[in-house]
Design a protein around this motif. Structure first.
Motif, PDB file in Angstrom:
ATOM      1  N   THR A  81      97.069   0.331   8.291  1.00  0.00           N
ATOM      2  CA  THR A  81      96.339   1.364   7.562  1.00  0.00           C
ATOM      3  C   THR A  81      96.737   2.740   8.077  1.00  0.00           C
ATOM      4  N   TYR A  82      96.858   3.668   7.144  1.00  0.00           N
ATOM      5  CA  TYR A  82      97.189   5.049   7.440  1.00  0.00           C
ATOM      6  C   TYR A  82      96.173   5.901   6.682  1.00  0.00           C
ATOM      7  N   CYS A  83      95.182   6.420   7.401  1.00  0.00           N
ATOM      8  CA  CYS A  83      94.106   7.152   6.739  1.00  0.00           C
ATOM      9  C   CYS A  83      93.514   8.192   7.682  1.00  0.00           C
ATOM     10  N   ASN A  84      92.661   9.041   7.150  1.00  0.00           N
ATOM     11  CA  ASN A  84      91.958  10.018   7.973  1.00  0.00           C
ATOM     12  C   ASN A  84      90.645   9.459   8.510  1.00  0.00           C
ATOM     13  N   ASN A  85      90.026   8.577   7.752  1.00  0.00           N
ATOM     14  CA  ASN A  85      88.712   8.062   8.119  1.00  0.00           C
ATOM     15  C   ASN A  85      88.629   6.601   7.687  1.00  0.00           C
ATOM     16  N   ILE A  86      88.307   5.719   8.630  1.00  0.00           N
ATOM     17  CA  ILE A  86      88.176   4.298   8.305  1.00  0.00           C
ATOM     18  C   ILE A  86      86.839   3.789   8.812  1.00  0.00           C
ATOM     19  N   GLN A  87      86.208   2.956   7.984  1.00  0.00           N
ATOM     20  CA  GLN A  87      84.966   2.276   8.358  1.00  0.00           C
ATOM     21  C   GLN A  87      85.179   0.781   8.144  1.00  0.00           C
ATOM     22  N   ILE A  88      84.964   0.009   9.191  1.00  0.00           N
ATOM     23  CA  ILE A  88      84.994  -1.445   9.073  1.00  0.00           C
ATOM     24  C   ILE A  88      83.551  -1.908   9.154  1.00  0.00           C
ATOM     25  N   ARG A  89      83.048  -2.408   8.049  1.00  0.00           N
ATOM     26  CA  ARG A  89      81.641  -2.811   7.966  1.00  0.00           C
ATOM     27  C   ARG A  89      81.416  -4.178   8.596  1.00  0.00           C
ATOM     28  N   GLN A  90      80.173  -4.574   8.702  1.00  0.00           N
ATOM     29  CA  GLN A  90      79.780  -5.803   9.381  1.00  0.00           C
ATOM     30  C   GLN A  90      80.539  -7.021   8.876  1.00  0.00           C
ATOM     31  N   SER A  91      80.795  -7.106   7.591  1.00  0.00           N
ATOM     32  CA  SER A  91      81.494  -8.257   7.011  1.00  0.00           C
ATOM     33  C   SER A  91      83.012  -8.066   6.971  1.00  0.00           C
ATOM     34  N   GLY A  92      83.506  -6.905   7.421  1.00  0.00           N
ATOM     35  CA  GLY A  92      84.919  -6.573   7.317  1.00  0.00           C
ATOM     36  C   GLY A  92      85.790  -7.217   8.375  1.00  0.00           C
ATOM     37  N   ILE A  93      87.008  -7.572   7.949  1.00  0.00           N
ATOM     38  CA  ILE A  93      88.011  -8.137   8.842  1.00  0.00           C
ATOM     39  C   ILE A  93      89.318  -7.386   8.595  1.00  0.00           C
ATOM     40  N   LEU A  94      89.887  -6.805   9.634  1.00  0.00           N
ATOM     41  CA  LEU A  94      91.149  -6.095   9.504  1.00  0.00           C
ATOM     42  C   LEU A  94      92.126  -6.633  10.540  1.00  0.00           C
ATOM     43  N   LYS A  95      93.283  -7.084  10.058  1.00  0.00           N
ATOM     44  CA  LYS A  95      94.357  -7.567  10.932  1.00  0.00           C
ATOM     45  C   LYS A  95      95.555  -6.670  10.685  1.00  0.00           C
ATOM     46  N   GLY A  96      95.821  -5.766  11.618  1.00  0.00           N
ATOM     47  CA  GLY A  96      96.930  -4.834  11.487  1.00  0.00           C
ATOM     48  C   GLY A  96      96.655  -3.578  12.277  1.00  0.00           C
ATOM     49  N   ASP A  97      97.644  -2.713  12.344  1.00  0.00           N
ATOM     50  CA  ASP A  97      97.513  -1.465  13.086  1.00  0.00           C
ATOM     51  C   ASP A  97      96.767  -0.420  12.260  1.00  0.00           C
ATOM     52  N   ILE A  98      96.022   0.427  12.960  1.00  0.00           N
ATOM     53  CA  ILE A  98      95.273   1.512  12.326  1.00  0.00           C
ATOM     54  C   ILE A  98      95.802   2.843  12.842  1.00  0.00           C
ATOM     55  N   HIS A  99      96.131   3.745  11.908  1.00  0.00           N
ATOM     56  CA  HIS A  99      96.527   5.122  12.226  1.00  0.00           C
ATOM     57  C   HIS A  99      95.482   6.018  11.560  1.00  0.00           C
ATOM     58  N   THR A 100      94.652   6.708  12.359  1.00  0.00           N
ATOM     59  CA  THR A 100      93.529   7.440  11.783  1.00  0.00           C
ATOM     60  C   THR A 100      93.077   8.578  12.681  1.00  0.00           C
ATOM     61  N   HIS A 101      92.250   9.461  12.114  1.00  0.00           N
ATOM     62  CA  HIS A 101      91.557  10.506  12.875  1.00  0.00           C
ATOM     63  C   HIS A 101      90.192  10.000  13.324  1.00  0.00           C
ATOM     64  N   ILE A 102      89.507   9.276  12.441  1.00  0.00           N
ATOM     65  CA  ILE A 102      88.130   8.845  12.685  1.00  0.00           C
ATOM     66  C   ILE A 102      88.012   7.356  12.393  1.00  0.00           C
TER      67      ILE A 102
END
Length: 127
Positions: A81-102
């Motif tokens: 992910t390449y973003c300024n702001n990311i939110q991973i919620r309680q049910s969220g699953i993310l497998k990968g690198d994160i590039h972000t400010h927040i």
């Protein structure tokens, strides 16, 4: 939890109008490009280049990289992910690198990858 102070001009992605919806019974193969906010409740195999924001619904499964300003993950995302702001919620699953400010990860949200925090100039900050 890593978080920066909110600015009053920050708009919550969940409160912005959604111009495109990919339903739970839809499977899409290919890249998506656009400017306005999109909500995905189905399956997408491809990269997303959405300027304003992406909401990944609770039943969604995304395989591909996501480039956007704001991202909310309720479902499953496998990709960088390449973003300024990311939110991973309680049910969220993310497998990968994160590039972000927040970044904000709710209790129960799952994340596996490398985190690259950006400074005000967009360069990797030393975290």
């Amino acid at each position: 939890m890593l978080r920066k102070k909110k600015h009053k001009e920050d708009v919550l992605l969940g409160q912005e109008p959604i111009n495109t919806l990919i339903g739970q019974d839809i499977t899409l193969k290919g890249d998506l490009k656009g400017t306005s906010t999109i909500r995905i409740d189905g399956n997408v195999e491809g990269n997303l280049h959405i300027e304003e924001g992406v909401i990944i619904g609770e039943h969604a499964k995304i395989t591909g990289d996501v480039h956007t300003d704001k991202l909310i993950v309720y479902g499953q995302l496998t990709g960088n992910t390449y973003c300024n702001n990311i939110q991973i919620r309680q049910s969220g699953i993310l497998k990968g690198d994160i590039h972000t400010h927040i970044i904000h990860i709710e209790s129960g949200g799952r994340y596996n990858g490398q985190l690259h925090m950006k400074d005000e100039n967009g360069a990797d900050a030393n975290v």
